[in-house]
Design a protein around this motif. Structure first.
Motif, mmCIF file in Angstrom:
data_model
loop_
_atom_site.group_PDB
_atom_site.id
_atom_site.type_symbol
_atom_site.label_atom_id
_atom_site.label_comp_id
_atom_site.label_asym_id
_atom_site.label_seq_id
_atom_site.Cartn_x
_atom_site.Cartn_y
_atom_site.Cartn_z
ATOM 1 N N ALA A 54 4.973 5.019 -0.306
ATOM 2 C CA ALA A 54 3.947 4.637 0.674
ATOM 3 C C ALA A 54 3.067 3.513 0.133
ATOM 4 N N MET A 55 2.694 3.611 -1.142
ATOM 5 C CA MET A 55 1.883 2.560 -1.753
ATOM 6 C C MET A 55 2.658 1.246 -1.773
ATOM 7 N N GLY A 56 3.923 1.291 -2.120
ATOM 8 C CA GLY A 56 4.741 0.080 -2.152
ATOM 9 C C GLY A 56 4.870 -0.562 -0.787
ATOM 10 N N ILE A 57 5.082 0.261 0.230
ATOM 11 C CA ILE A 57 5.199 -0.260 1.596
ATOM 12 C C ILE A 57 3.872 -0.842 2.071
ATOM 13 N N ALA A 58 2.781 -0.155 1.773
ATOM 14 C CA ALA A 58 1.462 -0.646 2.190
ATOM 15 C C ALA A 58 1.143 -1.981 1.526
ATOM 16 N N LEU A 59 1.429 -2.090 0.229
ATOM 17 C CA LEU A 59 1.155 -3.349 -0.461
ATOM 18 C C LEU A 59 2.060 -4.470 0.035
ATOM 19 N N THR A 60 3.273 -4.132 0.452
ATOM 20 C CA THR A 60 4.172 -5.133 1.020
ATOM 21 C C THR A 60 3.634 -5.645 2.352
ATOM 22 N N ALA A 61 3.081 -4.749 3.161
ATOM 23 C CA ALA A 61 2.630 -5.116 4.514
ATOM 24 C C ALA A 61 1.271 -5.822 4.534
ATOM 25 N N ILE A 62 0.476 -5.679 3.500
ATOM 26 C CA ILE A 62 -0.876 -6.249 3.514
ATOM 27 C C ILE A 62 -0.851 -7.769 3.651
ATOM 28 N N GLY A 63 -0.019 -8.450 2.881
ATOM 29 C CA GLY A 63 0.007 -9.910 2.896
ATOM 30 C C GLY A 63 0.322 -10.505 4.254
#
Length: 165
Positions: free
Chosen positions: A31-40
């Motif tokens: 979830a953290m990886g996906i969230a950090l991917t989507a932020i940019g």
């Protein structure tokens, strides 16, 4: 074995191999990886929608693609570091200890070593272990993973019960 650090939880492995770190990841790591991917790209889209710079669609998509690649890299490294910190005993790791014990029992029953075998000379294995032990703590400088099977792993007493060794 010398003590590398003071850990609030049992140390499972001070130099886990890449595949094991990935296999032991939790849903929260993903979830953290996906969230950090989507932020940019999400931030770029929001900025273009509400604070438009007048970019063409082509340039916006190119920028969002670049932001996605950067975000995916940061997301993966963050998830990997989070999983590695549980191996080091820096965060709660009861689930990982249970999985490690199960894997140990299975490999022992198959007659295999927990840390695999390597065709590399012992000196090269020692060098590889020296470079990769604790490397996840320096991902901001240079990402470095352990891809070499070697016998140089630190562990707390009790991670694998004495009667099973």
């Amino acid at each position: 074995m010398r003590k590398l650090h003071d850990a609030p939880f049992p140390v499972i492995d001070t130099d886990p191999i890449f595949g094991r770190v990935i296999r032991y990841m939790r849903l929260s790591d993903y979830a953290m990886g996906i969230a950090l991917t989507a932020i940019g790209p999400g931030f770029m889209y929001w900025m273009e929608k509400y604070q438009s710079m007048g970019l063409s669609r082509k340039h916006l998509h190119r920028g969002m693609g670049f932001a996605t690649v950067i975000g995916a890299t940061v997301g993966f490294l963050s998830a990997y570091a989070s999983s590695s910190s549980r191996f080091w005993g820096l965060s709660e790791n009861a689930r990982e200890i249970r999985m490690y014990r199960e894997e140990y029992r299975r490999l022992k029953a198959e007659g295999k070593s927990m840390h695999g075998t390597s065709s590399l000379p012992l000196s090269v294995q020692r060098t590889a272990a020296g470079y990769s032990t604790g490397a996840f703590l320096n991902f901001d400088v240079m990402p470095w993973f352990n891809f070499v099977n070697h016998p140089f792993h630190g562990q707390s007493d009790g991670v694998i019960p004495e009667d099973e060794k």
